[in-house]
Design a protein around this motif. Structure first.
Motif, PDB file in Angstrom:
ATOM      1  N   THR A 168      -7.719  -0.957  -4.401  1.00 35.27           N
ATOM      2  CA  THR A 168      -9.075  -0.760  -3.874  1.00 35.27           C
ATOM      3  C   THR A 168      -9.390   0.677  -3.512  1.00 35.27           C
ATOM      4  O   THR A 168     -10.566   1.056  -3.482  1.00 35.27           O
ATOM      5  CB  THR A 168      -9.275  -1.636  -2.616  1.00 35.27           C
ATOM      6  OG1 THR A 168      -8.266  -1.291  -1.649  1.00 35.27           O
ATOM      7  CG2 THR A 168      -9.157  -3.112  -2.968  1.00 35.27           C
ATOM      8  N   THR A 169      -8.361   1.500  -3.237  1.00 33.00           N
ATOM      9  CA  THR A 169      -8.627   2.854  -2.740  1.00 33.00           C
ATOM     10  C   THR A 169      -7.835   3.906  -3.505  1.00 33.00           C
ATOM     11  O   THR A 169      -6.790   3.618  -4.099  1.00 33.00           O
ATOM     12  CB  THR A 169      -8.274   2.978  -1.242  1.00 33.00           C
ATOM     13  OG1 THR A 169      -6.867   2.755  -1.070  1.00 33.00           O
ATOM     14  CG2 THR A 169      -9.061   1.986  -0.418  1.00 33.00           C
ATOM     15  N   SER A 170      -8.349   5.130  -3.471  1.00 33.96           N
ATOM     16  CA  SER A 170      -7.642   6.274  -4.058  1.00 33.96           C
ATOM     17  C   SER A 170      -8.112   7.540  -3.355  1.00 33.96           C
ATOM     18  O   SER A 170      -9.225   7.590  -2.822  1.00 33.96           O
ATOM     19  CB  SER A 170      -7.892   6.377  -5.566  1.00 33.96           C
ATOM     20  OG  SER A 170      -9.275   6.548  -5.843  1.00 33.96           O
ATOM     21  N   THR A 171      -7.256   8.560  -3.339  1.00 33.25           N
ATOM     22  CA  THR A 171      -7.602   9.865  -2.769  1.00 33.25           C
ATOM     23  C   THR A 171      -7.037  10.959  -3.662  1.00 33.25           C
ATOM     24  O   THR A 171      -5.977  10.778  -4.275  1.00 33.25           O
ATOM     25  CB  THR A 171      -7.034  10.042  -1.349  1.00 33.25           C
ATOM     26  OG1 THR A 171      -5.607   9.868  -1.385  1.00 33.25           O
ATOM     27  CG2 THR A 171      -7.646   9.054  -0.387  1.00 33.25           C
ATOM     28  N   ASP A 177     -16.537   9.151 -10.314  1.00 32.61           N
ATOM     29  CA  ASP A 177     -15.578   8.309  -9.599  1.00 32.61           C
ATOM     30  C   ASP A 177     -14.346   8.158 -10.478  1.00 32.61           C
ATOM     31  O   ASP A 177     -14.428   7.729 -11.628  1.00 32.61           O
ATOM     32  CB  ASP A 177     -16.215   6.947  -9.313  1.00 32.61           C
ATOM     33  CG  ASP A 177     -15.388   6.083  -8.380  1.00 32.61           C
ATOM     34  OD1 ASP A 177     -14.152   6.022  -8.548  1.00 32.61           O
ATOM     35  OD2 ASP A 177     -15.978   5.439  -7.494  1.00 32.61           O
ATOM     36  N   LEU A 178     -13.154   8.503  -9.943  1.00 33.48           N
ATOM     37  CA  LEU A 178     -11.938   8.469 -10.743  1.00 33.48           C
ATOM     38  C   LEU A 178     -11.263   7.105 -10.745  1.00 33.48           C
ATOM     39  O   LEU A 178     -10.258   6.919 -11.436  1.00 33.48           O
ATOM     40  CB  LEU A 178     -10.954   9.538 -10.249  1.00 33.48           C
ATOM     41  CG  LEU A 178     -11.491  10.975 -10.240  1.00 33.48           C
ATOM     42  CD1 LEU A 178     -10.374  11.945  -9.902  1.00 33.48           C
ATOM     43  CD2 LEU A 178     -12.140  11.331 -11.569  1.00 33.48           C
ATOM     44  N   ASP A 187     -15.342   1.100  -0.587  1.00 32.51           N
ATOM     45  CA  ASP A 187     -13.968   1.575  -0.610  1.00 32.51           C
ATOM     46  C   ASP A 187     -13.925   3.083  -0.858  1.00 32.51           C
ATOM     47  O   ASP A 187     -14.823   3.653  -1.474  1.00 32.51           O
ATOM     48  CB  ASP A 187     -13.174   0.865  -1.708  1.00 32.51           C
ATOM     49  CG  ASP A 187     -13.006  -0.618  -1.434  1.00 32.51           C
ATOM     50  OD1 ASP A 187     -12.689  -0.957  -0.275  1.00 32.51           O
ATOM     51  OD2 ASP A 187     -13.188  -1.427  -2.360  1.00 32.51           O
ATOM     52  N   THR A 188     -12.875   3.726  -0.379  1.00 29.05           N
ATOM     53  CA  THR A 188     -12.688   5.156  -0.583  1.00 29.05           C
ATOM     54  C   THR A 188     -12.077   5.402  -1.954  1.00 29.05           C
ATOM     55  O   THR A 188     -11.035   4.839  -2.286  1.00 29.05           O
ATOM     56  CB  THR A 188     -11.776   5.745   0.504  1.00 29.05           C
ATOM     57  OG1 THR A 188     -12.409   5.584   1.774  1.00 29.05           O
ATOM     58  CG2 THR A 188     -11.526   7.223   0.253  1.00 29.05           C
ATOM     59  N   THR A 201      -2.252   0.057  -5.731  1.00 27.25           N
ATOM     60  CA  THR A 201      -2.127  -0.743  -6.952  1.00 27.25           C
ATOM     61  C   THR A 201      -2.629  -2.155  -6.690  1.00 27.25           C
ATOM     62  O   THR A 201      -2.961  -2.514  -5.553  1.00 27.25           O
ATOM     63  CB  THR A 201      -0.665  -0.794  -7.421  1.00 27.25           C
ATOM     64  OG1 THR A 201       0.100  -1.533  -6.443  1.00 27.25           O
ATOM     65  CG2 THR A 201      -0.088   0.611  -7.558  1.00 27.25           C
ATOM     66  N   ALA A 202      -2.649  -2.976  -7.739  1.00 28.97           N
ATOM     67  CA  ALA A 202      -3.075  -4.364  -7.584  1.00 28.97           C
ATOM     68  C   ALA A 202      -2.144  -5.128  -6.656  1.00 28.97           C
ATOM     69  O   ALA A 202      -2.537  -6.114  -6.031  1.00 28.97           O
ATOM     70  CB  ALA A 202      -3.127  -5.034  -8.959  1.00 28.97           C
TER      71      ALA A 202
END
Length: 407
Positions: free
Chosen positions: A212-215, A205-206, A191-192, A231-232
């Motif tokens: 599953t993802t964040s940017t 990793d933040l 996942d990103t 979010t979940a």
């Protein structure tokens, strides 16, 4: 940035003054991309009807064309200024003299002389930010296909960020004056995730807001990061990440679903993005507040928090385990803490004054796996048949107490 008669025009906004329109545009659209602490604006504007849009800089209220790479056709080639530092150095991209023109990352000096920064071997690259030391970050195509994040310095040239991060950077957005870089990468699980790179410490990793993802979309001088995360429930929310509190949901607190850029006062921008759909003509300056209280998990069994008394043997170590929602380091206690005070075994009221524990009176360790702190407190033989309070006051301002009855 504002909108006039269907076209976008760049503005400079200052607290107490408001919007001042930048002049010098010929036609079509123009937009600002960055501003430094001196109020100098950079962006992209069209300066002639029969030419491509070009990078501009506005020291006053008049936009000045930053020009093109040598040999590039004014009719076919364009350029864009994306970031400026306080020394007046500007980065972005410009088309080369090739036919068809290729897009290369470029650096304009404070005297507005353009320099081609090249690529990582692929056909195109773009520079997105520059810090006070002149370090430049951006994205470049690579020979095998796809694109990678890069770091450019005057001494070493353009380097693939994989050499620093250990992973290819899928995007980079900002570099601060201590060399920290924010962006996103493909985590080991596929996942990103948003990341923060710190020289000497490597990639961090933040995480996410439960999805599953964040940017990442912004970074300030303190190493705080803003961005977006799923979010979940599958929604996309804006976030603020700090080293003290981790990732916090900005959307829940403010209602804004997307933010970008971040200054040292935790001010960020939302709305008013050129080309956004649906259109968002209103721009907002959002001031974020950090909740500094760590999520204390409570004392793990068999220890109970006050007002209950815990039985203990005088002269034996007492072990307390607790969590703070992550690794806060070992310097977690405020000055004078932990402390111990004799108390009434009947009421728990203090008898005398508190005594700070010396470094030889306790040992503190942290285990990442269970996310748990362990505090071992060396008690005294003379405390037999007495009761004492152990008070933990943390750097976040919170206080927790456990009471002990010694036998």
């Amino acid at each position: 940035m504002g909108e006039t008669v269907g076209d976008w025009r760049p503005y400079r906004w200052t607290p107490g003054i408001g919007f001042v329109r930048l002049l010098g545009i010929c036609c079509g659209t123009a937009w600002g991309a960055d501003i430094n602490n001196a109020g100098v604006v950079v962006g992209r504007a069209q300066t002639a009807v029969d030419e491509e849009a070009r990078a501009f800089v506005a020291v006053t209220d008049v936009m000045v064309d930053l020009g093109l790479l040598p040999g590039a056709s004014p009719e076919l080639a364009g350029s864009d200024a994306l970031a400026i530092n306080d020394a007046g150095q500007i980065v972005g991209w410009a088309n080369t003299a090739a036919n068809p023109p290729a897009r290369h990352a470029v650096l304009w000096s404070a005297a507005h002389v353009i320099h081609d920064l090249g690529t990582l071997g692929g056909p195109a690259s773009t520079a997105v930010d520059i810090n006070a030391s002149g370090q430049v970050i951006g994205m470049s195509d690579v020979p095998a296909g796809g694109h990678r994040g890069f770091l450019w310095t005057s001494g070493a040239g353009m380097q693939d960020l994989v050499t620093l991060l250990g992973y290819p950077a899928g995007s980079v957005v900002a570099i601060n004056d201590v060399g920290q870089i924010a962006g996103s990468y493909v985590a080991p699980g596929g996942d990103t995730h948003a990341f923060l790179y710190t020289p000497g410490s490597g990639l961090r990793d933040l995480g996410t807001l439960g999805g599953t993802t964040s940017t990442a979309t912004g970074l300030n001088s303190q190493g705080d990061v803003v961005g977006s995360s799923t979010t979940a429930q599958g929604d996309t929310h804006a976030f603020l990440w700090t080293s003290t509190d981790g990732m916090e949901d900005v959307t829940v607190k403010t209602g804004f679903t997307a933010v970008r850029k971040l200054n040292h006062d935790l001010q960020t921008l939302s709305g008013g993005v050129f080309g956004a759909f649906p259109p968002a003509p209103s721009a907002f300056l959002v001031t974020l507040q950090v909740t500094l209280t760590w999520p204390f998990t409570g004392f793990a069994p068999p220890i109970d928090a006050a007002p209950a008394f815990n039985a203990a043997h005088a002269g034996h170590d007492v072990t307390l385990r607790f969590g703070l929602g992550g690794d806060r380091g070992l310097d977690i206690f405020g000055p004078g803490f932990p402390s111990s005070t004799e108390v009434s075994c009947a009421t728990g009221a203090a008898i005398g004054s508190a005594t700070p524990l010396s470094p030889t009176d306790f040992e503190l360790t942290y285990q990442a796996g269970p996310d748990r702190y362990t505090l071992r407190w060396a008690t005294d033989d003379v405390w037999v048949h007495t009761c004492r309070e152990l008070r933990l006051h943390f750097m976040d301002g919170s206080t927790y107490v456990a009471l002990f009855s010694f036998r």
